[in-house]
Design an enzyme around this catalytic site. Structure first.
Site, PDB file in Angstrom:
ATOM      1  N   LYS A  70       0.804  -1.288  -0.046  1.00  0.00           N
ATOM      2  CA  LYS A  70       0.003   0.014   0.059  1.00  0.00           C
ATOM      3  C   LYS A  70       0.774   1.285  -0.035  1.00  0.00           C
ATOM      4  CE  LYS A  70      -4.564   0.525   0.099  1.00  0.00           C
ATOM      5  NZ  LYS A  70      -5.632  -0.207  -0.575  1.00  0.00           N
TER       6      LYS A  70
HETATM    7  P1  NAD Z   1     -13.419   7.260  -3.304  1.00  0.00           P
HETATM    8  O1  NAD Z   1     -12.534   8.556  -2.675  1.00  0.00           O
HETATM    9  O2  NAD Z   1     -13.947   7.226  -4.650  1.00  0.00           O
HETATM   10  O3  NAD Z   1     -14.903   7.728  -2.318  1.00  0.00           O
HETATM   11  C1  NAD Z   1     -14.860   7.990  -0.931  1.00  0.00           C
HETATM   12  C2  NAD Z   1     -16.180   8.354  -0.484  1.00  0.00           C
HETATM   13  O4  NAD Z   1     -16.283   8.420   0.742  1.00  0.00           O
HETATM   14  C3  NAD Z   1     -16.784   9.683  -1.202  1.00  0.00           C
HETATM   15  O5  NAD Z   1     -18.027   9.735  -1.490  1.00  0.00           O
HETATM   16  C4  NAD Z   1     -16.394  10.538  -0.133  1.00  0.00           C
HETATM   17  O6  NAD Z   1     -17.368  11.787  -0.251  1.00  0.00           O
HETATM   18  C5  NAD Z   1     -16.942   9.593   1.224  1.00  0.00           C
HETATM   19  N1  NAD Z   1     -16.467  10.007   2.453  1.00  0.00           N
HETATM   20  C6  NAD Z   1     -15.198  10.843   2.576  1.00  0.00           C
HETATM   21  N2  NAD Z   1     -15.369  10.931   4.138  1.00  0.00           N
HETATM   22  C7  NAD Z   1     -16.366  10.610   4.577  1.00  0.00           C
HETATM   23  C8  NAD Z   1     -17.022  10.516   5.785  1.00  0.00           C
HETATM   24  N3  NAD Z   1     -16.355  11.246   6.859  1.00  0.00           N
HETATM   25  N4  NAD Z   1     -18.148  10.042   6.046  1.00  0.00           N
HETATM   26  C9  NAD Z   1     -18.770   9.716   4.886  1.00  0.00           C
HETATM   27  N5  NAD Z   1     -18.389   9.550   3.745  1.00  0.00           N
HETATM   28  C10 NAD Z   1     -17.182  10.123   3.658  1.00  0.00           C
HETATM   29  O7  NAD Z   1     -12.830   6.217  -2.516  1.00  0.00           O
HETATM   30  P2  NAD Z   1     -13.236   4.626  -2.903  1.00  0.00           P
HETATM   31  O8  NAD Z   1     -12.100   4.041  -3.819  1.00  0.00           O
HETATM   32  O9  NAD Z   1     -14.578   4.402  -3.149  1.00  0.00           O
HETATM   33  O10 NAD Z   1     -12.630   3.892  -1.474  1.00  0.00           O
HETATM   34  C11 NAD Z   1     -13.852   3.710  -0.479  1.00  0.00           C
HETATM   35  C12 NAD Z   1     -13.179   2.700   0.612  1.00  0.00           C
HETATM   36  O11 NAD Z   1     -13.213   1.526  -0.191  1.00  0.00           O
HETATM   37  C13 NAD Z   1     -11.947   2.824   1.111  1.00  0.00           C
HETATM   38  O12 NAD Z   1     -11.998   2.374   2.554  1.00  0.00           O
HETATM   39  C14 NAD Z   1     -10.973   1.940   0.084  1.00  0.00           C
HETATM   40  O13 NAD Z   1      -9.667   1.673   1.065  1.00  0.00           O
HETATM   41  C15 NAD Z   1     -11.961   1.079   0.099  1.00  0.00           C
HETATM   42  N6  NAD Z   1     -11.509   0.277  -1.280  1.00  0.00           N
HETATM   43  C16 NAD Z   1     -11.336   0.835  -2.576  1.00  0.00           C
HETATM   44  C17 NAD Z   1     -11.333   0.048  -3.652  1.00  0.00           C
HETATM   45  C18 NAD Z   1     -11.068   0.565  -4.963  1.00  0.00           C
HETATM   46  O14 NAD Z   1     -10.859  -0.201  -5.937  1.00  0.00           O
HETATM   47  N7  NAD Z   1     -11.411   1.884  -5.126  1.00  0.00           N
HETATM   48  C19 NAD Z   1     -11.036  -1.236  -3.420  1.00  0.00           C
HETATM   49  C20 NAD Z   1     -10.913  -1.837  -2.203  1.00  0.00           C
HETATM   50  C21 NAD Z   1     -11.122  -1.195  -1.048  1.00  0.00           C
END
Ligand code: NAD
Length: 549
Positions: free
Chosen positions: A239
């Site tokens: 990471k």
């Molecule tokens: P992203 O940046 O696309 O979206 C994050 C979302 O969370 C946004 O809508 C943002 O406004 C919201 N957010 C931020 N702070 C917040 C808060 N305090 N309360 C409520 N909502 C809040 O990120 P993502 O890629 O969708 O990732 C989200 C989660 O999924 C993370 O934990 C990430 O590690 C995990 N994840 C992502 C992927 C991927 O392929 N993108 C894969 C595995 C895990």
């Protein structure tokens, strides 16, 4: 700490100087300051005892305390808080002695402007954090506790426990970053962590977020190891991250930051070494800039150095929506197991970014009624059901959900406790704790985000009969299609979307059933079962490779 809002205690008895400092803080542009001003050390210590401050601005010569003793008394009462000394020209030597004794910096009153003051404060906080807290992250503690719990149940050899508890390789970099509208340059911290190098190249996303530190990145790298092993992918976990708040960055800024960070960690990454992907705060454009920077350095195009890049650059069809799609595949499997009819179910989704919005889209396609969604600005609740298409349209236009007309605004905390069949946390870590777990009101919890549930909350939810699809399983669709992208890149042979979704479905379902069977056979919860599946594979591989030398 919310890095855009710094809670400051100013201890200064000279009313003119205090007014000056307060007016400079009020003019700050990049952050806002909540300021409390007191004029004696006694009053300052009383305020500090109540907690809630990020920084102290301290005059050393006060009515009730003099010179270095002022700092030493404060340090004794509040050893962890960063302190910036406010000094007069005549007191510079004294201020320097306070810095030798542990204050973070001193500023000469009357010789600073607002930007300098703001930066000194931010850096003082940053340095304190770097010195004391790089590994100290709730997420790292959670990842280690989860691992130790599984290791205990597996009766894992102590030597493996010790080796797997910390990453094999870490790199911490600091580098300069120039904002568009500021002449000045910022120094930022970046990280790349490789948890296990046994299985092949390492794989894991890059996160831009103001809370990133070595512990958080290490926790995420550890989860990537278990995830890849559970999915039977030939990768170890990695990471990376940069501690910045990218909200509001221009594309130019994002590109500059990305290119410089890439060149700082370039020795660590490569298509056969370590392959980054998007995570919070990064997207396919960021991946394109990483690929370009790396390719410029080696002298030819290397698309396979990252995954999650745009399709036109060798990205995979289906990668963008893969994590959300994978979350829904596991929900379908869990619903079948639980006898839950999806077309008669309701869902609540926290986070409407990549994972949350795609999970919402595919759940709606399955006939699930989405009754609430949220992002960083607000939650939107409509018991009659929300239109995912219209939410996406609104986000495209307004960037955030705030102001969405067809529902009631609720807080993120309220959203998590809404009665529903399926709850999908898909935003941040540490959302469900012992405090709110008794009020979580769903039948199925599918963790789109990494680390949304604390260990104590896990026990409470399991005891209440809530079925949990843990993060290492639920959100593994992203890394699985990243693996497909890497294979397509190294073979220069692209697959169709049907092929990709078909293979993803097969792998996710196999992993779900492997975890479920382990959970039933060993009488452990789904998270522990999924972790044991992953850890078991890693330890087998380590044993077979033997010891060097
Ligand atoms: P992203 O940046 O696309 O979206 C994050 C979302 O969370 C946004 O809508 C943002 O406004 C919201 N957010 C931020 N702070 C917040 C808060 N305090 N309360 C409520 N909502 C809040 O990120 P993502 O890629 O969708 O990732 C989200 C989660 O999924 C993370 O934990 C990430 O590690 C995990 N994840 C992502 C992927 C991927 O392929 N993108 C894969 C595995 C895990």
């Amino acid at each position: 700490m919310d890095s855009s809002n710094i809670r400051s205690l100013v201890i200064e008895d000279n009313a003119v100087h205090a007014r000056l400092i307060l007016s400079l803080l009020a003019k700050a542009e990049a952050v806002s300051f909540d300021v409390v001003h007191v004029d004696t050390l006694t009053a300052g210590l009383a305020r500090l005892a109540q907690g809630g401050f990020d920084i102290v601005l301290l005059d050393l010569v006060l009515p009730d305390s003099q010179e270095l003793d002022t700092f030493l008394r404060l340090r004794k009462e509040a050893p962890d808080i960063p302190v910036v000394i406010l000094s007069g020209l005549e007191d510079i030597n004294l201020a320097a002695r306070a810095v030798e004794s542990g204050a973070q910096a001193y500023l000469i009153k009357g010789q600073i402007n607002s930007a300098q003051l703001e930066r000194s404060i931010r850096y003082a906080i940053e340095r304190t954090r770097a010195q004391s807290g790089e590994w100290d992250s709730p997420m790292f503690r959670l990842a280690q506790q989860q691992f130790l719990k599984a290791a205990q149940i597996m009766d894992l050899d102590d030597n493996f426990r010790q080796r797997l508890l910390f990453p094999q390789r870490t790199q911490v970099v600091t580098f300069p970053f120039r904002r568009d509208k500021h002449e000045e340059v910022e120094t930022v911290f970046g990280y790349r962590v490789q948890h296990v190098l046994t299985m092949g190249p390492t794989k894991g996303g890059i996160r831009y977020h103001q809370e990133v530190n070595l512990g958080e990145v290490s926790a995420l790298a550890m989860w990537m190891t278990w995830k890849c092993a559970l999915m039977q992918l030939p990768f170890g976990g990695a990471k990376g991250g940069v501690r910045v708040d990218p909200t509001g960055f221009s594309r130019k800024e994002l590109q500059r930051l990305t290119r410089r960070f890439t060149s700082e960690i370039i020795g660590m990454i490569g298509p056969d070494k370590d392959i980054p992907a998007p995570d919070m705060g990064t997207d396919e454009n960021v991946m394109a800039w990483i690929m370009d920077t790396y390719s410029q350095q080696v002298g030819y195009s290397v698309p396979a150095v990252v995954t999650g890049k745009p399709v036109v650059l060798g990205g995979s069809l289906g990668r963008k929506e893969a994590t959300g799609r994978g979350v829904v595949y596991t929900i379908e499997d869990a619903a079948k197991h639980m006898g839950m009819k999806l077309d008669q179910s309701t869902a609540v989704i926290q986070g409407f970014g990549n994972v949350g919005s795609n999970a919402a889209r595919f759940l709606a396609e399955d006939g699930v009624k989405i009754i609430a969604v949220s992002d960083a600005t607000t939650g939107i609740y409509n018991p009659r059901g929300l239109s995912v298409g219209s939410l996406l349209e609104y986000i495209r236009e307004h960037r955030f959900l705030k102001g969405y007309p067809d529902g009631e605004e609720i807080s993120n905390a309220e959203l998590l406790e809404l009665p529903c069949d399926i709850l999908v946390p898909a935003a941040l870590q540490n959302q469900i704790s012992a405090e709110n777990a008794p009020r979580i009101n769903c039948k199925l919890l599918a963790e789109g985000a990494n680390g949304p549930t604390s260990l104590e909350a896990d026990v409470i939810l399991n005891n209440r009969g809530i079925f949990i699809v843990p993060d290492v399983l639920a959100n593994a669709g992203g890394v699985t299609v990243s693996y497909f992208e890497w294979v397509q890149g190294t073979q220069n042979y692209m697959w169709s979307l049907d092929e990709i979704n078909g293979r993803l479905h097969k792998i996710m379902t196999a992993a779900f059933h492997a975890a479920l069977e382990r959970s039933q056979r060993d009488h452990v919860d789904m998270r522990t079962a999924a972790l044991i599946e992953g850890i078991d594979r890693i330890t087998q591989a380590k044993l077979l490779r033997g010891l060097f030398p």
